[in-house]
Design a protein around this motif. Sequence first.
Motif, PDB file in Angstrom:
ATOM      1  N   GLN A  23       0.830  -1.203   0.000  1.00  0.00           N
ATOM      2  CA  GLN A  23       0.000   0.000   0.000  1.00  0.00           C
ATOM      3  C   GLN A  23       0.863   1.251   0.000  1.00  0.00           C
ATOM      4  N   VAL A  24       1.963   1.197   0.744  1.00  0.00           N
ATOM      5  CA  VAL A  24       2.882   2.342   0.790  1.00  0.00           C
ATOM      6  C   VAL A  24       3.573   2.528  -0.555  1.00  0.00           C
ATOM      7  N   LEU A  25       3.996   1.415  -1.170  1.00  0.00           N
ATOM      8  CA  LEU A  25       4.735   1.506  -2.428  1.00  0.00           C
ATOM      9  C   LEU A  25       3.874   2.009  -3.577  1.00  0.00           C
ATOM     10  N   PHE A  26       2.593   1.654  -3.580  1.00  0.00           N
ATOM     11  CA  PHE A  26       1.724   2.013  -4.700  1.00  0.00           C
ATOM     12  C   PHE A  26       1.685   3.532  -4.923  1.00  0.00           C
ATOM     13  N   PHE A  27       1.567   4.284  -3.839  1.00  0.00           N
ATOM     14  CA  PHE A  27       1.506   5.741  -3.945  1.00  0.00           C
ATOM     15  C   PHE A  27       2.637   6.358  -3.118  1.00  0.00           C
ATOM     16  N   MET A  28       3.851   5.836  -3.335  1.00  0.00           N
ATOM     17  CA  MET A  28       4.994   6.283  -2.557  1.00  0.00           C
ATOM     18  C   MET A  28       5.170   7.800  -2.623  1.00  0.00           C
ATOM     19  N   GLY A  29       5.027   8.364  -3.810  1.00  0.00           N
ATOM     20  CA  GLY A  29       5.207   9.802  -3.960  1.00  0.00           C
ATOM     21  C   GLY A  29       4.112  10.620  -3.321  1.00  0.00           C
ATOM     22  N   SER A  30       2.972   9.986  -3.025  1.00  0.00           N
ATOM     23  CA  SER A  30       1.834  10.720  -2.469  1.00  0.00           C
ATOM     24  C   SER A  30       1.463  10.243  -1.073  1.00  0.00           C
ATOM     25  N   ILE A  31       2.318   9.425  -0.462  1.00  0.00           N
ATOM     26  CA  ILE A  31       1.950   8.855   0.828  1.00  0.00           C
ATOM     27  C   ILE A  31       1.779   9.938   1.888  1.00  0.00           C
ATOM     28  N   LEU A  32       2.619  10.984   1.834  1.00  0.00           N
ATOM     29  CA  LEU A  32       2.459  12.090   2.782  1.00  0.00           C
ATOM     30  C   LEU A  32       1.185  12.873   2.491  1.00  0.00           C
ATOM     31  N   LEU A  33       0.858  12.955   1.215  1.00  0.00           N
ATOM     32  CA  LEU A  33      -0.363  13.652   0.812  1.00  0.00           C
ATOM     33  C   LEU A  33      -1.596  12.891   1.295  1.00  0.00           C
ATOM     34  N   ILE A  34      -1.578  11.590   1.156  1.00  0.00           N
ATOM     35  CA  ILE A  34      -2.690  10.763   1.643  1.00  0.00           C
ATOM     36  C   ILE A  34      -2.796  10.861   3.159  1.00  0.00           C
ATOM     37  N   GLY A  35      -1.647  10.812   3.838  1.00  0.00           N
ATOM     38  CA  GLY A  35      -1.647  10.976   5.286  1.00  0.00           C
ATOM     39  C   GLY A  35      -2.198  12.324   5.704  1.00  0.00           C
ATOM     40  N   ALA A  36      -1.840  13.365   4.961  1.00  0.00           N
ATOM     41  CA  ALA A  36      -2.360  14.703   5.250  1.00  0.00           C
ATOM     42  C   ALA A  36      -3.876  14.738   5.056  1.00  0.00           C
ATOM     43  N   GLY A  37      -4.362  14.020   4.044  1.00  0.00           N
ATOM     44  CA  GLY A  37      -5.802  13.976   3.812  1.00  0.00           C
ATOM     45  C   GLY A  37      -6.544  13.318   4.962  1.00  0.00           C
ATOM     46  N   LEU A  38      -5.998  12.213   5.468  1.00  0.00           N
ATOM     47  CA  LEU A  38      -6.623  11.531   6.605  1.00  0.00           C
ATOM     48  C   LEU A  38      -6.605  12.413   7.854  1.00  0.00           C
ATOM     49  N   TYR A  39      -5.484  13.101   8.069  1.00  0.00           N
ATOM     50  CA  TYR A  39      -5.398  14.020   9.209  1.00  0.00           C
ATOM     51  C   TYR A  39      -6.389  15.174   9.038  1.00  0.00           C
ATOM     52  N   GLY A  40      -6.479  15.700   7.822  1.00  0.00           N
ATOM     53  CA  GLY A  40      -7.400  16.798   7.557  1.00  0.00           C
ATOM     54  C   GLY A  40      -8.854  16.409   7.782  1.00  0.00           C
ATOM     55  N   LEU A  41      -9.196  15.165   7.465  1.00  0.00           N
ATOM     56  CA  LEU A  41     -10.568  14.703   7.700  1.00  0.00           C
ATOM     57  C   LEU A  41     -10.920  14.735   9.186  1.00  0.00           C
ATOM     58  N   LEU A  42      -9.921  14.618  10.049  1.00  0.00           N
ATOM     59  CA  LEU A  42     -10.160  14.598  11.491  1.00  0.00           C
ATOM     60  C   LEU A  42     -10.131  15.986  12.123  1.00  0.00           C
ATOM     61  N   VAL A  43      -9.300  16.895  11.579  1.00  0.00           N
ATOM     62  CA  VAL A  43      -9.068  18.173  12.286  1.00  0.00           C
ATOM     63  C   VAL A  43      -9.455  19.419  11.499  1.00  0.00           C
ATOM     64  N   TYR A  44      -9.587  19.317  10.187  1.00  0.00           N
ATOM     65  CA  TYR A  44      -9.835  20.505   9.359  1.00  0.00           C
ATOM     66  C   TYR A  44     -11.335  20.673   9.169  1.00  0.00           C
ATOM     67  N   ARG A  45     -11.877  21.754   9.707  1.00  0.00           N
ATOM     68  CA  ARG A  45     -13.324  21.933   9.741  1.00  0.00           C
ATOM     69  C   ARG A  45     -13.980  21.849   8.353  1.00  0.00           C
ATOM     70  N   PRO A  46     -13.438  22.481   7.304  1.00  0.00           N
ATOM     71  CA  PRO A  46     -14.096  22.374   5.996  1.00  0.00           C
ATOM     72  C   PRO A  46     -14.208  20.933   5.469  1.00  0.00           C
ATOM     73  N   LEU A  47     -13.400  20.006   6.013  1.00  0.00           N
ATOM     74  CA  LEU A  47     -13.482  18.609   5.577  1.00  0.00           C
ATOM     75  C   LEU A  47     -14.259  17.741   6.553  1.00  0.00           C
TER      76      LEU A  47
END
Length: 502
Positions: A239-263
């Motif tokens: 799973q990490v290798l598939f989107f290696m270049g975007s893994i931080l971006l995906i992680g940021a998205g998951l974090y944003g879903l929890l803490v960012y009010r517009p999401l």
Amino acid sequence: MTKRTVLLVGFIVLKFALQYVLIDPEYDLHRDEYLHLDQAGHPAWGYLSVPPFTSWVAQVIRWLGNSTNVVRFFPAFFGALTILVVWKTVEALKGKLFACVLAATGVLFSVLLRLNQLFQPNSMDVLCWTTLYFTLIKYLNTKRNRWLYAFAVVFAVGFLNKYNVVFLLIGLVPALLLTEHRRLLLNRHVYLAMGVSLLLILPNLIWQYQHAFPVVHHMQLLAKTQLVNVSRVDFFKEQVLFFMGSILLIGAGLYGLLVYRPLSTYRLFFFALLFTLAAFVYFRAKGYYAIGIYPIYVAFGAVFIAARTTAVWLRTAWVALPVLLFIPLYRVAFPNKSPAEIVRQSERYKRLGLLRWEDGKDHALPQDFADMLGWRELAAKVDAAYARLPDPGRTLVLCDNYGQAGAINYYARQPIKAVTFNADYINWFDLSKPYRHLIRIKTGGETAEELAETGPLFAKASIADSVKSTYARERGTTIFVFESARVNINPRLANEIEQERW
């Protein structure tokens, strides 16, 4: 055109260019592709391992000339549409141009570049997953019931493409129940939309019933022979290798879903990811089954990063990251070098474990690349053997596996309809005419056995040729020619077919 449109078109053009550039001309199609292309000649509402959608696309490919470039166009097209849907998702999430560019870059430079090289159900599967998530986001934004019906139609298309899409629902339903969106299940349009979806997939369900549900047999066989050996740890590594270049971006998205009010409206997607991955892990699914999950989370991450990042240098770094991490993948993950060049660089591939095949041994090429060699040679040699026979129209071409049969049918210039007791070909034998001759395509290493077993049934037995392609997985595959049958071989074929059926 606006700047936004120009950039979007640029990503689409780059996507198509990369899909063709990243395959060296020495490679043929992959063995799996030939089976799907052959399904176009046998229209049905289902097949042993897949639903019918891919066969419909294969029929369109035939209408367009059936060339290799046309075959490769369609998975690239589905990949381009995936980028478009991700772009539109960012816009639906109120993301600005930078967020669109960041998301498109993350999706473009990912495992999808390899996935979208192959004519298999996987490219359409990822597109359907992404579009289903998009339609749900549009519904949550607008509360318009038409998006529920759009969800139902896309789900039906996804189901008719690959049953894997059911896992999306397995993850999504409990996620809905955990959030305030559980009230969606009280909306009568949800159930009307389910009725629409059921109506669309009903022909395939009827076909499954009429054929004793071969998908169940296929899944049981898969579980016993392949999935039982799947490592759950390796699943997460992949799973990490598939989107290696975007893994931080995906992680940021998951974090944003929890803490960012517009999401916060879309927080159910956080739980959906957890439940879906849990289902895949429980059933010991192969890692690539889950690829369809991630493009939508790249969109969430891009929106969150764009909102929290204003410095030009930092934004540039975020866009550059997927590109920079793609460079090492470019060197090893694609068949973009000749086989001879890969052999010269074999140490690099060996260090990464890419030369280890499913037999547990190291070989000259990655198995996936070796599966793209030798097919034209095989077809040309079978062609020549077929043409030399008297009364070739009463000749059966019988292969060991679906790759051989499909490749011969794709490349052969003679009117050959090769078959095998493997995969869907088990249903495609024509026993309405008595066969006088047999061309037997046998995997290398069984020459004496084949002559001893089959030779006595015919007046003449010989070896016509074999596959010489140095790096092909089919190297050594032998072409036997048996002429003038002494007995009626059709009953023997019918008996073998019955034994091999699910």
